[in-house]
Design an enzyme around this catalytic site. Sequence first.
Site, PDB file in Angstrom:
ATOM      1  N   TYR A 180      -6.406   6.863   3.728  1.00 13.58           N
ATOM      2  CA  TYR A 180      -6.661   5.780   2.776  1.00 13.58           C
ATOM      3  C   TYR A 180      -5.881   4.512   3.169  1.00 13.58           C
ATOM      4  O   TYR A 180      -6.430   3.408   3.240  1.00 13.58           O
ATOM      5  CB  TYR A 180      -6.301   6.188   1.333  1.00 13.58           C
ATOM      6  CG  TYR A 180      -6.088   4.961   0.493  1.00 13.58           C
ATOM      7  CD1 TYR A 180      -7.184   4.212   0.069  1.00 13.58           C
ATOM      8  CD2 TYR A 180      -4.804   4.466   0.228  1.00 13.58           C
ATOM      9  CE1 TYR A 180      -7.018   3.015  -0.613  1.00 13.58           C
ATOM     10  CE2 TYR A 180      -4.624   3.274  -0.449  1.00 13.58           C
ATOM     11  CZ  TYR A 180      -5.731   2.562  -0.874  1.00 13.58           C
ATOM     12  OH  TYR A 180      -5.569   1.377  -1.527  1.00 13.58           O
ATOM     13  N   ASP A 223      -9.683   4.641  -2.941  1.00 17.71           N
ATOM     14  CA  ASP A 223      -8.523   5.119  -3.699  1.00 17.71           C
ATOM     15  C   ASP A 223      -9.035   5.736  -5.004  1.00 17.71           C
ATOM     16  O   ASP A 223     -10.251   5.874  -5.198  1.00 17.71           O
ATOM     17  CB  ASP A 223      -7.511   3.986  -3.930  1.00 17.71           C
ATOM     18  CG  ASP A 223      -8.007   2.945  -4.924  1.00 17.71           C
ATOM     19  OD1 ASP A 223      -9.191   3.015  -5.361  1.00 17.71           O
ATOM     20  OD2 ASP A 223      -7.223   2.055  -5.288  1.00 17.71           O
ATOM     21  N   GLU A 236       0.826  -1.212   0.000  1.00 20.00           N
ATOM     22  CA  GLU A 236       0.000   0.000   0.000  1.00 20.00           C
ATOM     23  C   GLU A 236       0.860   1.263   0.000  1.00 20.00           C
ATOM     24  O   GLU A 236       0.515   2.244  -0.640  1.00 20.00           O
ATOM     25  CB  GLU A 236      -0.973   0.011   1.194  1.00 20.00           C
ATOM     26  CG  GLU A 236      -2.123  -0.976   1.054  1.00 20.00           C
ATOM     27  CD  GLU A 236      -3.020  -0.707  -0.166  1.00 20.00           C
ATOM     28  OE1 GLU A 236      -3.019   0.416  -0.690  1.00 20.00           O
ATOM     29  OE2 GLU A 236      -3.715  -1.645  -0.596  1.00 20.00           O
TER      30      GLU A 236
END
Length: 355
Positions: A131, A149, A48
């Site tokens: 996020y 996202d 990520e």
Amino acid sequence: MAVDSFSARAGKISANIGAHYVDNARKLPWRAPPGGDLPDPYHVWLSEIMLQQTTVGAVKSYFELFTRRWPTVESLARAKEADVLAAWAGLGYYARARNLHKCAVHVTERLGGNFPRNESELLKLPGVGAYTAAAIAAIAFGERAVVVDANIERLVARLFAIGTPLPGGKAEIRAAMDAITPSRGAGDFAQACMDMGATICTSKNPKCDICPVQNQCAAYASGAMESYPVKQPKKAKPVRRARFFWIERQDRILLATRPPSGMLGGMRALPDDGWAAGNDGHARPPFPGAWQVHDNIVQHSFTHFSLEVDLAVYQDRKIVTDMTSDLWWPLADIADAGLPTLYTKVVEWKLKEEI
Ligand code: SF4
């Protein structure tokens, strides 16, 4: 499109996307198969961070390299920051690499090597924003978190024809994603939506004919799929100027280490004239001499500005400089210096120039 209540439509969207994912999930090195065991939190976190502002295609080889070299968060914490930055070279947005290392040290030394499992604790980690915290909580720990996202933003804006321009429309998009996120399997659902955005509900020419939520899609019903998400017109980026210095002596060039904070902080680089996001460089060379200047040889785009780079060259067998803290790097091994893309472009230009 059939006329359903909002909650009935949200339920159908959720079910259709979930069912589609079972047979169509992208196989990615950091993922677990749909419905199976949860993936390793270290892998989820690492992927990520790498995926922030970067495509899946660009990230795969870096992810594999990092997990081969540093298979656990503890081993990454033990690495030297300079080695992590060099391994990151080419992936861009280098503050991520510094935070990555900081976060590995934090998780190892303060949390016994265990990532926290909820969003509010994850948010306290270096380099982890809203996020990323939601994505790790949902994907690595199965928590119900609302993950949005850029791919999901586009998908949801189209499904619900959200017409408020971004960034103002983000709250509405998040609320709509909240409405379709299931209470169980939020991680698989988030990844299913990411896949939908990346492969079906693409920015240009969405593949509505194979889309599992075509019947529930408001943008499709109106025929205006590509109008969503609505964006504010872009402002022109400012252009900054910089001069880099090529100082060569006996098949070696002088490299510098950039200041630890700020743009490309802590990275190896060519010496330069102090350019920054907010100002041009001063263009003065570090010592007097017969410099040969090549104007505007490379243009490079950062998120908020563009940079035009001149290169000043000084080649002499007997250069004496007082830059004792810097590095004379063999030109033959320059590919191993871990230079950021901007500097690699300049080095490639210079080496091509000499052929
Ligand atoms: Fe996207 Fe088309 Fe599917 Fe709507 S129908 S979600 S616009 S791919």
